[in-house]
Write an enzyme that holds these catalytic residues in place. Structure first.
Site, PDB file in Angstrom:
ATOM      1  N   TYR A 146      13.255  34.461  42.964  1.00 21.96           N
ATOM      2  CA  TYR A 146      14.439  34.173  42.147  1.00 21.96           C
ATOM      3  C   TYR A 146      15.011  35.498  41.663  1.00 21.96           C
ATOM      4  O   TYR A 146      14.265  36.349  41.173  1.00 21.96           O
ATOM      5  CB  TYR A 146      14.039  33.302  40.956  1.00 21.96           C
ATOM      6  CG  TYR A 146      15.138  33.008  39.969  1.00 21.96           C
ATOM      7  CD1 TYR A 146      16.167  32.110  40.271  1.00 21.96           C
ATOM      8  CD2 TYR A 146      15.139  33.605  38.706  1.00 21.96           C
ATOM      9  CE1 TYR A 146      17.167  31.829  39.346  1.00 21.96           C
ATOM     10  CE2 TYR A 146      16.135  33.323  37.773  1.00 21.96           C
ATOM     11  CZ  TYR A 146      17.139  32.436  38.101  1.00 21.96           C
ATOM     12  OH  TYR A 146      18.128  32.151  37.192  1.00 21.96           O
ATOM     13  N   ASP A 241      13.245  43.833  43.283  1.00 21.07           N
ATOM     14  CA  ASP A 241      13.658  43.203  42.033  1.00 21.07           C
ATOM     15  C   ASP A 241      12.462  43.263  41.089  1.00 21.07           C
ATOM     16  O   ASP A 241      11.559  42.430  41.138  1.00 21.07           O
ATOM     17  CB  ASP A 241      14.097  41.761  42.299  1.00 21.07           C
ATOM     18  CG  ASP A 241      14.493  41.037  41.022  1.00 21.07           C
ATOM     19  OD1 ASP A 241      14.271  41.598  39.930  1.00 21.07           O
ATOM     20  OD2 ASP A 241      15.015  39.911  41.118  1.00 21.07           O
ATOM     21  N   LYS A 269      14.426  42.453  31.349  1.00 22.23           N
ATOM     22  CA  LYS A 269      13.339  42.033  30.447  1.00 22.23           C
ATOM     23  C   LYS A 269      12.809  43.187  29.589  1.00 22.23           C
ATOM     24  O   LYS A 269      13.457  43.576  28.641  1.00 22.23           O
ATOM     25  CB  LYS A 269      12.242  41.342  31.252  1.00 22.23           C
ATOM     26  CG  LYS A 269      12.814  40.088  31.992  1.00 22.23           C
ATOM     27  CD  LYS A 269      11.748  39.176  32.492  1.00 22.23           C
ATOM     28  CE  LYS A 269      12.288  38.071  33.367  1.00 22.23           C
ATOM     29  NZ  LYS A 269      12.775  36.894  32.693  1.00 22.23           N
TER      30      LYS A 269
HETATM   31  N1  HOZ Z   1      13.707  34.568  34.818  1.00 20.07           N
HETATM   32  C1  HOZ Z   1      12.980  33.790  33.863  1.00 20.07           C
HETATM   33  C2  HOZ Z   1      11.668  33.380  34.399  1.00 20.07           C
HETATM   34  N2  HOZ Z   1      11.716  32.695  35.620  1.00 20.07           N
HETATM   35  C3  HOZ Z   1      13.653  32.594  33.423  1.00 20.07           C
HETATM   36  C4  HOZ Z   1      14.509  32.865  32.312  1.00 20.07           C
HETATM   37  C5  HOZ Z   1      15.513  31.804  32.292  1.00 20.07           C
HETATM   38  O1  HOZ Z   1      16.023  31.462  33.358  1.00 20.07           O
HETATM   39  O2  HOZ Z   1      15.766  31.351  31.200  1.00 20.07           O
END
Ligand code: HOZ
Length: 434
Positions: A146, A241, A269
């Site tokens: 993702y 990423d 993050k």
């Molecule tokens: N990228 C975050 C963990 N998969 C998710 C954060 C979100 O989409 O709120």
């Protein structure tokens, strides 16, 4: 339910009347585990406190950023001091260069870095720059990875897209995604075949060098070697990423851990210390294409925001000067081993996948190496495990397909309490089976 969640329930009912699904990001919606999300009142160190006054050991850490624990006094002080000087100028500040210098120092594969406000923006921009640099259109991604909600990458996507069963989102036009090629993670042969056939059309290969968004999945050595050698051979930009893994698995991220240099990197993050800041960067000849140095357009009113750079720079400074990674590794090993042992002791088939302070306990009899194997995990069992832990004051990510994170403020006692809680849940589940 053994704990009181009345105020959270009422807050969720209200939110649903105002916000789609009651949440501002689907990963928080508890969609895969059932029930209502907990509404958080405050957080300190390793703990979350919800509206009903429940205290929970936090294993989400805001989905990654809070490696120093919540409300770290020095980070808060840096934010307060920055806020007193104004919250946004729309003009450059020295602090942007300060954090850029720290990022480049930590990631030698990058010679220039651009600050943005979210991981989504970082990956979207990196793809655009890779296309501008190579003058090619197509991009390879891996199923279950993702990269934020970038249209062209919302194909076979992980995180909440996979959790909620929409790995290919409606609203993404065939035109937008037609240049995205999806392969399986850790599959060297299909990578090689695809690059041999289509290499001259491919701008970039993008991946999470350790996946967090289908749960934690670790790349094989062969896969990493193939990625670097084949992309180089075909003139394709290799994008790591590291939004999740950057400053998490090591100060220099997965690329430091594995000793492999991508052409471009995205960060988010932790780099923002809990405020909205992310970054993308890479080799000079690539990044020189970014406007105004070059012609690839990318911009943002709040990019390099003074509060976010203050929080991010202070967080990186603390991590650099007082690295927590050995401590996180020892705690991670204790937690990973403890959770897995608790499951197997109670006859529950499970796999622990872990790198330092990010990990996933998959309810799966077989090793998880890619999305098809992750997808075979027992979601129903996960939901029971999740709620059993909530009732015992332990707050895990609300999906089988997310990594858990913990912080420097978590103690051995927190870890042992969490393992004991999981043991109780597994015992209860084993008794229900009998
Ligand atoms: N990228 C975050 C963990 N998969 C998710 C954060 C979100 O989409 O709120």
């Amino acid at each position: 339910m053994k704990i009181d969640l009345k105020k959270s329930h009422a807050a969720f009912e209200r939110a649903k009347r105002l916000i789609p699904g009651g949440v501002n990001s689907p990963a928080r919606a508890f969609g895969a585990v059932g029930g209502h999300p907990l509404f958080i009142d405050r957080a300190q160190g390793a703990y979350l406190y919800d509206l009903d006054g429940n205290k929970l050991i936090d294993y989400i850490g805001s989905w990654g950023p809070m490696i120093l624990g919540h409300a770290h006094p020095q980070v808060i002080e840096a934010i307060v001091q920055a806020a007193q000087k104004g919250t946004s100028y729309g003009a450059p500040t020295e602090n942007e260069s300060r954090i850029a210098e720290m990022i480049l120092g930590a990631y030698p594969s990058m010679q220039r870095v651009r600050l943005v406000s979210s991981g989504t923006e970082a990956t979207m921009s990196a793809i655009r720059v890779a296309r501008g640099f190579t003058k090619r259109n197509r991009v390879i991604k891996f199923s279950g990875c993702y990269h934020g909600h970038v249209d062209s990458l919302l194909v076979s996507a992980g995180s909440a897209a996979a959790t909620l069963g929409v790995p290919d989102s409606p609203g993404v036009t065939p035109g937008t995604s037609q240049d995205t090629i999806v392969l399986h993670y850790n599959d060297c042969r299909s990578l090689q075949n695809t690059l041999e056939q289509l290499g001259s059309q491919i701008a970039a290969v993008i991946l999470e060098p350790i996946v967090g968004n289908m749960g934690t999945v670790v790349p094989s050595k062969e896969f990493l070697t193939a990625l670097r050698e084949l992309t180089k051979l075909h003139g394709v930009v290799l994008i790591f990423d590291e939004v999740m893994t950057g400053f998490r698995v090591a100060y220099g991220g997965a690329q430091q851990l594995f000793g492999i240099e991508p052409d471009m990197t995205t960060l988010g993050k932790i780099v923002g210390g809990g405020l909205p800041l992310a970054a993308y960067g890479g080799r000079l000849e690539i990044m020189d294409h970014v406007m105004p140095a070059g012609k690839v357009y990318q911009a943002g009113t709040l990019s390099g925001n003074p509060l976010a750079t203050a929080a991010g720079a202070k967080t990186l400074e603390i991590l650099r000067d007082n690295p927590p990674y050995e401590y996180l590794e020892s705690l991670g090993q204790r937690l990973g081993d403890g959770l897995l042992a608790a499951a197997t002791r109670n006859g529950i088939a499970a796999q622990m996948q872990r790198v330092g302070s990010m990990m996933t306990l998959f309810f799966n009899p077989d090793p998880v190496v890619d999305w098809p194997s992750a997808d075979r995990s027992d979601r129903k069992l996960f939901a029971k495990y999740f709620w059993g832990l909530i009732e015992r004051g332990v707050y895990m990510p609300c999906s089988q397909f997310e990594a858990l994170f913990f912080s420097r403020t978590h103690t051995v006692e927190d870890i042992d309490r969490s393992i004991d809680a999981a043991g109780e849940v597994f015992r209860e589940l084993a008794n229900q089976k009998d």
